[in-house]
Design an enzyme around this catalytic site. Structure first.
Site, PDB file in Angstrom:
ATOM      1  N   HIS A 129      -6.678   0.688   7.421  1.00  0.00           N
ATOM      2  CA  HIS A 129      -5.776   1.787   7.068  1.00  0.00           C
ATOM      3  C   HIS A 129      -6.572   3.077   7.251  1.00  0.00           C
ATOM      4  O   HIS A 129      -7.793   3.092   7.066  1.00  0.00           O
ATOM      5  CB  HIS A 129      -5.378   1.607   5.596  1.00  0.00           C
ATOM      6  N   ASP A 206     -11.494  -2.755   0.396  1.00  0.00           N
ATOM      7  CA  ASP A 206     -10.197  -2.109   0.214  1.00  0.00           C
ATOM      8  C   ASP A 206      -9.210  -3.215  -0.151  1.00  0.00           C
ATOM      9  O   ASP A 206      -8.735  -3.963   0.710  1.00  0.00           O
ATOM     10  CB  ASP A 206      -9.785  -1.380   1.498  1.00  0.00           C
ATOM     11  N   GLN A 209      -4.045  -4.258  -0.434  1.00  0.00           N
ATOM     12  CA  GLN A 209      -2.998  -5.228  -0.088  1.00  0.00           C
ATOM     13  C   GLN A 209      -3.324  -6.639  -0.573  1.00  0.00           C
ATOM     14  O   GLN A 209      -2.602  -7.578  -0.240  1.00  0.00           O
ATOM     15  CB  GLN A 209      -2.776  -5.258   1.431  1.00  0.00           C
ATOM     16  N   LYS A 232       0.789  -0.462  -5.769  1.00  0.00           N
ATOM     17  CA  LYS A 232       0.941  -1.657  -4.922  1.00  0.00           C
ATOM     18  C   LYS A 232       0.989  -2.923  -5.771  1.00  0.00           C
ATOM     19  O   LYS A 232       1.271  -3.995  -5.271  1.00  0.00           O
ATOM     20  CB  LYS A 232      -0.249  -1.787  -3.957  1.00  0.00           C
ATOM     21  N   CYS A 370       0.049   3.822   9.036  1.00  0.00           N
ATOM     22  CA  CYS A 370      -1.274   4.444   8.799  1.00  0.00           C
ATOM     23  C   CYS A 370      -2.393   3.590   9.403  1.00  0.00           C
ATOM     24  O   CYS A 370      -3.490   3.500   8.843  1.00  0.00           O
ATOM     25  CB  CYS A 370      -1.546   4.666   7.315  1.00  0.00           C
TER      26      CYS A 370
HETATM   27  C1  LIG Z   1      -4.805  -1.374   3.160  1.00  0.00           C
HETATM   28  C2  LIG Z   1      -4.534  -0.048   2.520  1.00  0.00           C
HETATM   29  N1  LIG Z   1      -5.561   0.753   2.202  1.00  0.00           N
HETATM   30  C3  LIG Z   1      -5.373   1.946   1.622  1.00  0.00           C
HETATM   31  C4  LIG Z   1      -4.114   2.401   1.343  1.00  0.00           C
HETATM   32  C5  LIG Z   1      -3.958   3.740   0.715  1.00  0.00           C
HETATM   33  O1  LIG Z   1      -3.317   3.666  -0.514  1.00  0.00           O
HETATM   34  P1  LIG Z   1      -2.836   4.983  -1.269  1.00  0.00           P
HETATM   35  O2  LIG Z   1      -2.022   5.760  -0.282  1.00  0.00           O
HETATM   36  O3  LIG Z   1      -2.029   4.468  -2.408  1.00  0.00           O
HETATM   37  O4  LIG Z   1      -4.059   5.714  -1.697  1.00  0.00           O
HETATM   38  C6  LIG Z   1      -3.007   1.617   1.680  1.00  0.00           C
HETATM   39  C7  LIG Z   1      -1.627   2.092   1.453  1.00  0.00           C
HETATM   40  O5  LIG Z   1      -0.717   1.748   2.176  1.00  0.00           O
HETATM   41  C8  LIG Z   1      -3.217   0.355   2.275  1.00  0.00           C
HETATM   42  O6  LIG Z   1      -2.206  -0.448   2.619  1.00  0.00           O
END
Ligand SMILES: Cc1ncc(COP(=O)(O)O)c(C=O)c1O
Length: 412
Positions: A129, A206, A209, A232, A370
């Site tokens: 992401h 990270d 997910q 999430k 993203c």
């Molecule tokens: C794998 C992953 N990392 C990071 C993020 C970023 O999360 P946030 O926008 O809630 O900070 C997301 C959000 O879609 C994600 O799916």
């Protein structure tokens, strides 16, 4: 599962905790298949927040009066709930942030800046992401370090031989996504982190997910840092977690400065508070933290093993049905996959797919999610993504499959 008498998972009971799932969208029963973007909130989470606001709300860590003390206690209790959930050793290792994005930025700033220099390397994956790319890119610009990535193959599985060749004593940070939000791939974190540890690199997971789908044990995974967002995992927006090993956090300077993160302030100098306070400057998202604690308790009460098993059965069913439609190309076919499907429908643009689905009451995500580098790998700019949570049903999937057929008919 409704159509499977052998399945003990009581999805009807779970759905009754999520009133929004009984809403209509565009006059059609809502079929919510966008939980990878954000999950719906159960009654228990909403009530934990209304209880706070109606019952005992006050600012935390400051008042000597009872309500401030109760609010502080509930806020700190949420920290303990998170600690237990990810099997951290100490409460102080849990920092409340605004979300995964802020957590990763905090590490890039407070760990990366003081510790990295020209010639050092940071390794991510090709399927990150943007939140796990851009902060490192910025850090590399500032320090002269180099950003490298582990490529993946056309199934969406990381090519570990490339990683094995890449990792060296130049590697200082290995920051990888546990489950890809656009492909669904579950990455072999333990292997990757063990290898990183052999060269003394610091590891960041990270877990945005994965935290809501599978057991994430920071000690077992050899994780130095971990990031995820509350929204999430059925919690509120605007709250997230940074986990960090005690000795690493203790050595790190603050990310933001101001009230509540200090021991003492004079015009000559400021002494910063110990962790976790040092990283929680200003009035915190009290309701967010309490709501997140309630969300994690809710998930734990159902049981992650049960959730994983049920969601996997949804994925298998959806996979089987969607593969019967010849116009569908699935993007992301890893063996180890979480409950989401990214796909293309011949040359119909995903935005058109999403727009038609919307009219049918079906919420799916369209776009690059993203993850532009991931899309680039496949030579595409967007997919349609359906992501399933434990409140989805076989009926939801049946409606979704009919929706795909209707999209195809519209363009015939
Ligand atoms: C794998 C992953 N990392 C990071 C993020 C970023 O999360 P946030 O926008 O809630 O900070 C997301 C959000 O879609 C994600 O799916």
């Amino acid at each position: 599962m409704k159509n499977d008498p052998n399945c003990k998972f009581d999805v009807a009971k779970i759905r009754s905790d999520f009133p929004i799932l009984s809403q209509k969208m565009n006059a059609k029963p809502l079929i919510y298949l966008d939980s990878a973007a954000s999950t719906m909130k159960p009654r228990q989470v909403v009530e934990s927040i209304s209880d706070l606001y109606y019952g005992y709300y006050a600012n935390i860590h400051r008042g000597v009066y009872l309500f401030s003390q109760i609010s502080t206690e509930k806020y700190e209790n949420a920290r303990s709930v998170v600690k237990k959930y990810i099997n951290a050793k100490y409460d102080e290792e849990i920092i409340f942030t605004r979300g995964a994005t802020e957590s990763i930025n905090l590490i890039a700033h407070s760990y990366g800046r003081p510790n990295l220099k020209e010639g050092d390397e940071i390794i991510v994956t090709e399927m990150e992401h943007h939140a796990n790319i851009v902060p490192w890119q910025q850090l590399c610009k500032e320090t002269g370090a180099k950003l490298r990535y582990i490529p993946f193959d056309d199934k969406g599985e990381l090519i570990l031989e490339e990683y094995d060749k890449m990792v060296s004593n130049k590697t200082k940070i290995v920051s990888i996504v546990h489950i890809s939000n656009s492909l669904g791939t579950i990455n072999p974190v333990k292997y990757i982190f063990n290898k990183a540890k052999e060269v003394g690199a610091v590891t960041l997971l990270d877990a945005s997910q994965s935290i809501q789908h599978v057991k994430v044990d920071v000690q077992e995974l050899n994780c130095d840092f971990l990031a995820f967002s509350g929204h999430k995992i059925y919690g509120p927006t605007g709250i997230g977690i940074l986990y960090g090993k005690l000795h690493l956090l203790e050595d790190m300077p603050p990310y933001q400065t101001g009230g509540d993160m200090i021991k003492s302030v004079s015009f000559e100098r400021t002494l910063f508070a110990d962790i976790p306070g040092r990283f929680e400057a200003g009035t915190q998202n009290i309701e967010g933290a309490i709501g997140l604690g309630a969300a994690i308790e809710y998930v734990s009460s159902i049981g992650l093993d049960e959730i994983a098993q049920y969601e996997h059965s949804l994925l298998e069913y959806a996979n089987q049905k969607i593969r019967e439609i010849p116009q569908v190309t699935i993007i992301g076919n890893a063996k180890q996959k979480a409950s989401l499907i990214s796909f293309l429908l011949e040359d119909i643009h995903p935005h058109d797919v999403g727009t038609i689905m919307d009219k049918l009451g079906i919420a799916v995500r369209t776009g690059q999610h993203c993850t532009e580098p991931t899309m680039k790998h496949f030579g595409i700019t967007a997919t349609t993504r359906a992501s399933f949570a434990f409140y989805n049903t076989i009926d939801d999937i049946n409606v979704f499959i009919e929706g795909i057929k209707q999209v195809i008919e519209t363009f015939e």
